[in-house]
Design a protein around this motif. Structure first.
Motif, mmCIF file in Angstrom:
data_model
loop_
_atom_site.group_PDB
_atom_site.id
_atom_site.type_symbol
_atom_site.label_atom_id
_atom_site.label_comp_id
_atom_site.label_asym_id
_atom_site.label_seq_id
_atom_site.Cartn_x
_atom_site.Cartn_y
_atom_site.Cartn_z
ATOM 1 N N ILE A 25 0.826 -1.216 0.000
ATOM 2 C CA ILE A 25 0.000 0.000 0.000
ATOM 3 C C ILE A 25 0.861 1.268 0.000
ATOM 4 O O ILE A 25 0.519 2.258 -0.646
ATOM 5 N N TYR A 26 1.991 1.229 0.695
ATOM 6 C CA TYR A 26 2.859 2.417 0.721
ATOM 7 C C TYR A 26 3.337 2.729 -0.692
ATOM 8 O O TYR A 26 3.257 3.857 -1.164
ATOM 9 N N ASN A 27 3.844 1.692 -1.356
ATOM 10 C CA ASN A 27 4.382 1.930 -2.694
ATOM 11 C C ASN A 27 3.279 2.240 -3.703
ATOM 12 O O ASN A 27 3.490 2.991 -4.653
ATOM 13 N N GLN A 28 2.109 1.656 -3.474
ATOM 14 C CA GLN A 28 0.989 1.950 -4.381
ATOM 15 C C GLN A 28 0.649 3.441 -4.325
ATOM 16 O O GLN A 28 0.394 4.075 -5.342
ATOM 17 N N MET A 29 0.663 4.005 -3.126
ATOM 18 C CA MET A 29 0.384 5.442 -3.004
ATOM 19 C C MET A 29 1.502 6.276 -3.637
ATOM 20 O O MET A 29 1.243 7.266 -4.312
ATOM 21 N N LYS A 30 2.738 5.844 -3.416
ATOM 22 C CA LYS A 30 3.868 6.556 -4.037
ATOM 23 C C LYS A 30 3.744 6.498 -5.560
ATOM 24 O O LYS A 30 4.068 7.453 -6.268
ATOM 25 N N SER A 31 3.277 5.352 -6.062
ATOM 26 C CA SER A 31 3.131 5.184 -7.514
ATOM 27 C C SER A 31 2.085 6.143 -8.070
ATOM 28 O O SER A 31 2.276 6.735 -9.132
ATOM 29 N N ILE A 32 0.982 6.280 -7.346
ATOM 30 C CA ILE A 32 -0.068 7.191 -7.823
ATOM 31 C C ILE A 32 0.461 8.632 -7.800
ATOM 32 O O ILE A 32 0.215 9.410 -8.724
ATOM 33 N N GLU A 33 1.222 8.955 -6.747
ATOM 34 C CA GLU A 33 1.837 10.298 -6.701
ATOM 35 C C GLU A 33 2.734 10.508 -7.918
ATOM 36 O O GLU A 33 2.764 11.579 -8.515
ATOM 37 N N LYS A 34 3.453 9.446 -8.263
ATOM 38 C CA LYS A 34 4.359 9.517 -9.419
ATOM 39 C C LYS A 34 3.560 9.765 -10.705
ATOM 40 O O LYS A 34 3.941 10.583 -11.538
ATOM 41 N N VAL A 35 2.456 9.045 -10.851
ATOM 42 C CA VAL A 35 1.617 9.226 -12.044
ATOM 43 C C VAL A 35 1.096 10.660 -12.091
ATOM 44 O O VAL A 35 1.111 11.306 -13.142
ATOM 45 N N LEU A 36 0.646 11.148 -10.939
ATOM 46 C CA LEU A 36 0.059 12.497 -10.914
ATOM 47 C C LEU A 36 1.068 13.584 -11.290
ATOM 48 O O LEU A 36 0.680 14.674 -11.691
ATOM 49 N N LYS A 37 2.364 13.259 -11.152
ATOM 50 C CA LYS A 37 3.392 14.243 -11.536
ATOM 51 C C LYS A 37 3.619 14.257 -13.049
ATOM 52 O O LYS A 37 4.260 15.162 -13.579
ATOM 53 N N LEU A 38 3.123 13.234 -13.749
ATOM 54 C CA LEU A 38 3.308 13.191 -15.205
ATOM 55 C C LEU A 38 2.399 14.218 -15.872
ATOM 56 O O LEU A 38 1.371 14.618 -15.323
ATOM 57 N N ASP A 39 2.790 14.578 -17.083
ATOM 58 C CA ASP A 39 2.005 15.552 -17.838
ATOM 59 C C ASP A 39 0.903 14.806 -18.601
ATOM 60 O O ASP A 39 1.176 14.120 -19.587
ATOM 61 N N PHE A 40 -0.320 14.885 -18.104
ATOM 62 C CA PHE A 40 -1.453 14.269 -18.815
ATOM 63 C C PHE A 40 -2.756 14.954 -18.428
ATOM 64 O O PHE A 40 -2.855 15.580 -17.364
ATOM 65 N N ASP A 41 -3.734 14.833 -19.314
ATOM 66 C CA ASP A 41 -5.065 15.388 -19.043
ATOM 67 C C ASP A 41 -6.080 14.276 -18.806
ATOM 68 O O ASP A 41 -7.012 14.420 -18.028
ATOM 69 N N VAL A 42 -5.878 13.164 -19.552
ATOM 70 C CA VAL A 42 -6.866 12.086 -19.570
ATOM 71 C C VAL A 42 -6.161 10.784 -19.230
ATOM 72 O O VAL A 42 -5.008 10.587 -19.606
ATOM 73 N N TYR A 43 -6.850 9.892 -18.502
ATOM 74 C CA TYR A 43 -6.231 8.588 -18.231
ATOM 75 C C TYR A 43 -7.217 7.440 -18.423
ATOM 76 O O TYR A 43 -8.431 7.613 -18.341
ATOM 77 N N VAL A 44 -6.612 6.278 -18.692
ATOM 78 C CA VAL A 44 -7.362 5.051 -18.925
ATOM 79 C C VAL A 44 -7.068 4.145 -17.735
ATOM 80 O O VAL A 44 -5.906 3.822 -17.467
ATOM 81 N N ALA A 45 -8.130 3.739 -17.013
ATOM 82 C CA ALA A 45 -7.927 3.093 -15.713
ATOM 83 C C ALA A 45 -8.075 1.576 -15.737
ATOM 84 O O ALA A 45 -7.898 0.922 -14.720
ATOM 85 N N GLY A 46 -8.425 1.021 -16.920
ATOM 86 C CA GLY A 46 -8.636 -0.430 -16.986
ATOM 87 C C GLY A 46 -10.081 -0.819 -16.735
ATOM 88 O O GLY A 46 -10.522 -1.893 -17.122
#
Ligand SMILES: [Zn+2]
Length: 309
Positions: A220-241
């Motif tokens: 769970i710790y790394n999962q949250m860090k991963s989402i933070e990492k994604v949020l730092k990327l330059d994007f407007d739209v995402y595909v969640a599966g």
């Protein structure tokens, strides 16, 4: 704060410290006892399924070359260029529909197939697209898992990347990024910087709280860090599966705020729920069962804290 909390518990009981140390922040990742589920009122935070219509799928252009495909509850994206097509996550049981959708856009052959992760519900129709001319790309942990499963419907990747891989075709580049364990080992981010699009599966579905135990997280710790990492990327739209539509960056932030609120609620619930009290009320002499009762009580307290007032 975690350390202060642990120090406080240490004065109370060594056993409690041991138990708390493994459960801090995991209170809310433990689902309350099943018998309570029916008592939970929906707070309206969900999106109704949309009728699929005759075709059986939704197809939407997200940006030049990039298309969103959904069968209602599942989704993926594909990239169509003059040099061929890149597909991602051929959803189990929906491969023929994906072929039809691609056929609506282009006659170019499929050249690459990317697996976001190894789970069969997302990539179970990979065998329908596999050929000598299609390079399969996935993170090395996904490759290892698939070698172990020996599932003919999920052929093993040809390209197994570590932390990053750039895939360029027809003037468009897809950046694959592995942020570490979270939902499964190997679950990777697919970023198309030039189109401001991200695909990140099974962790931040728009308008949804995460699936059971935070999408059966491995970390769970790394999962949250991963989402933070994604949020730092330059994007407007995402595909969640999952879901019949793509999400907006602000929706990813919104789902992530639930993770944060759960983390806070877990710390608070662990303060409020005393293992000694749970033990005093319990009828069991089985320590494992007692620990289960304690975790259920913490989870119920998390729910009370998180529930909108
Ligand atoms: Zn999954």
């Amino acid at each position: 704060m975690f350390f202060n909390l642990l120090a406080l518990f240490f004065k109370t009981s060594r056993l409690f410290v041991a138990i708390s140390a493994v459960s801090i922040f995991f209170g809310c990742t433990t689902s309350p006892h099943v018998s309570h589920i029916g008592d939970v009122d929906s707070d309206g935070y969900y999106e109704s399924l949309t009728p699929l219509g005759k075709k059986g799928y939704f197809l939407k252009q997200l940006a030049p070359n990039v298309y969103f495909f959904s069968t209602g509850t599942y989704n993926n994206l594909f990239v169509a260029t003059q040099e061929g097509v890149v597909i991602t996550d051929p959803i189990k049981g929906k491969g023929d529909l994906l072929k039809k959708a691609i056929g609506e856009i282009t006659n170019q052959p499929i050249r690459f197939m990317i697996y976001s992760h190894s789970h069969i519900d997302h990539i179970g129709d990979a065998h329908l697209f596999a050929s000598d001319n299609v390079q399969i790309v996935a993170q090395v942990e996904t490759g290892k898992a698939l070698k172990k499963y020996k599932d003919k419907n999920r052929p093993v990747p040809h390209i197994n990347f570590g932390t990053n891989y750039s895939l360029s075709i027809g003037g468009i580049t897809l950046e694959l990024i592995y942020p570490g364990e979270g939902h499964d080992k190997g679950n990777s981010i697919i970023h198309i910087p030039s189109r401001k699009i991200v695909m990140y599966v099974d962790t931040v579905t728009p308008k949804s709280v995460p699936f059971k135990n935070f999408a059966y997280t491995k970390d769970i710790y790394n999962q949250m860090k991963s989402i933070e990492k994604v949020l730092k990327l330059d994007f407007d739209v995402y595909v969640a599966g999952h879901l019949h539509r793509p999400g907006l960056k602000k929706e990813m932030r919104e789902v992530f705020s639930y993770y944060r609120a759960s983390q806070k609620a877990s710390v608070e619930a662990l303060k409020r729920v005393s293992f000694i009290d749970v033990r005093a009320k319990s009828k069991t002499k089985d320590i494992e069962r007692l620990f289960g009762e304690y975790l259920d009580t913490v989870a119920e307290e998390c729910y009370r804290i998180l529930k909108p007032k």
